[in-house]
Design a protein around this motif. Structure first.
Motif, PDB file in Angstrom:
ATOM      1  N   UNK A  76       0.643  -1.168   0.056  1.00  0.00           N
ATOM      2  CA  UNK A  76       0.233   0.069   0.182  1.00  0.00           C
ATOM      3  C   UNK A  76       0.949   0.920   0.043  1.00  0.00           C
ATOM      4  N   UNK A  77       2.186   1.177  -0.094  1.00  0.00           N
ATOM      5  CA  UNK A  77       2.925   2.383  -0.179  1.00  0.00           C
ATOM      6  C   UNK A  77       2.639   3.332  -0.927  1.00  0.00           C
ATOM      7  N   UNK A  78       2.258   2.946  -2.270  1.00  0.00           N
ATOM      8  CA  UNK A  78       1.990   4.165  -3.071  1.00  0.00           C
ATOM      9  C   UNK A  78       0.927   4.831  -2.934  1.00  0.00           C
ATOM     10  N   UNK A  79      -0.129   4.361  -2.084  1.00  0.00           N
ATOM     11  CA  UNK A  79      -1.288   4.845  -2.032  1.00  0.00           C
ATOM     12  C   UNK A  79      -1.357   5.747  -0.831  1.00  0.00           C
ATOM     13  N   UNK A  80      -0.337   5.978  -0.013  1.00  0.00           N
ATOM     14  CA  UNK A  80      -0.025   6.395   1.227  1.00  0.00           C
ATOM     15  C   UNK A  80       0.104   8.267   0.866  1.00  0.00           C
ATOM     16  N   UNK A  81      -0.134   9.046   1.652  1.00  0.00           N
ATOM     17  CA  UNK A  81       0.161  10.407   1.542  1.00  0.00           C
ATOM     18  C   UNK A  81       1.805  10.344   1.574  1.00  0.00           C
ATOM     19  N   UNK A  82       2.501  11.462   1.011  1.00  0.00           N
ATOM     20  CA  UNK A  82       3.693  11.405   0.865  1.00  0.00           C
ATOM     21  C   UNK A  82       4.323  10.271   0.203  1.00  0.00           C
ATOM     22  N   UNK A  83       3.815   9.535  -0.668  1.00  0.00           N
ATOM     23  CA  UNK A  83       4.372   8.479  -1.336  1.00  0.00           C
ATOM     24  C   UNK A  83       5.658   8.528  -2.147  1.00  0.00           C
ATOM     25  N   UNK A  84       6.746   7.755  -2.288  1.00  0.00           N
ATOM     26  CA  UNK A  84       7.743   8.092  -3.132  1.00  0.00           C
ATOM     27  C   UNK A  84       7.442   8.087  -4.707  1.00  0.00           C
ATOM     28  N   UNK A  85       8.468   8.636  -5.367  1.00  0.00           N
ATOM     29  CA  UNK A  85       8.456   8.347  -6.481  1.00  0.00           C
ATOM     30  C   UNK A  85       8.252   7.125  -7.116  1.00  0.00           C
TER      31      UNK A  85
END
Length: 251
Positions: A76-85
């Motif tokens: 779920x990392x890319x769905x969180x606020x402040x996700x990385x590139x």
């Protein structure tokens, strides 16, 4: 060295300051490319948790407190606020998930390494001490498949399973360097760009190259593998220069 107070609730402060300093110096050497390159450093024993620069932040402005703390096993990392590139997550997340010995990963599009990556034969021949450093310790990716989203990142990670391989010459792309920590990896990144520059400039003369024998190139590479304290002293000196200049990298 100037002491900077650790910001409350932020962990892994030494690792953060080292990675921020390496980012600043990479920009100073013009080895970065706009806001498109990425550095990461594992902070857990299994290598799954890692620090990485935030999305679209220029290396010359990176601070220790800016670095993201990520779990490579978290889908779920890319769905969180402040996700990385997304390409940074695809490439670095895949490597930290699959290659435990890659404690630090640095990916740039530095000029001479990228020129080397654009040649039909991207082999770095051992023609001096710096180029010999990498003899038998690189892999050339000849299957560029577009931007390094997760599928492409996972493919690249598979090319780093051999612990002897420390540099991936990413054909049609750039260079990726791994190591045991920030000092080790940044020192290798620096010397690879210098080696690539020497090689490219030698090719530009159009004259025959004086290539070292297998025996001498391998001997030099082994000797440099075990050269005492150089990487650590290199990074320490760079941080001292930044401190003397009043840089805010360690904030």
């Amino acid at each position: 060295m100037r002491q900077v107070a650790q910001i409350e609730n932020l962990t892994h402060w030494t690792e953060r300051t080292d990675l921020a300093a390496a980012s600043r110096w990479t920009a100073r050497l013009n080895m970065h490319e706009a806001v498109a390159n990425h550095f990461s450093l594992t902070v857990s024993d299994d290598g799954k948790w890692f620090l990485m620069n935030p999305n679209q932040r220029h290396f010359s402005r990176i601070k220790a407190s800016d670095l993201l703390l990520l779990d490579s096993d978290n889908p779920a990392t890319m769905n969180q606020p402040g996700a990385p590139d997304p390409t940074a997550w695809g490439l670095h997340g895949s490597i930290h998930r699959q290659v435990p010995h890659a404690r630090c990963v640095m990916h740039v599009h530095s000029i001479h390494a990228t020129v080397l990556a654009c040649l039909k034969d991207s082999t770095l021949l051992p023609i001096d001490q710096n180029t010999a450093t990498f003899y038998g310790r690189t892999v050339v990716d000849e299957c560029f498949g577009g931007l390094a989203f997760e599928e492409e990142g996972a493919r690249c990670a598979k090319m780093l399973f051999d612990p002897k391989v420390k540099v991936m010459i990413m054909g049609n792309h750039g260079v990726l360097v791994i190591g045991s920590g920030v000092a080790d990896t940044f020192n290798r990144l620096y010397y690879f760009e210098r080696a690539a520059e020497t090689y490219v400039r030698a090719l530009q003369t159009g004259k025959p190259l004086r290539v070292l024998s297998h025996e001498i190139a391998e001997k030099a590479a082994r000797e440099l593998d075990n050269y005492p304290d150089q990487a650590e002293r290199h990074l320490t000196e760079l941080k001292a220069i930044l401190d003397d200049e009043g840089s805010d990298y360690a904030s």
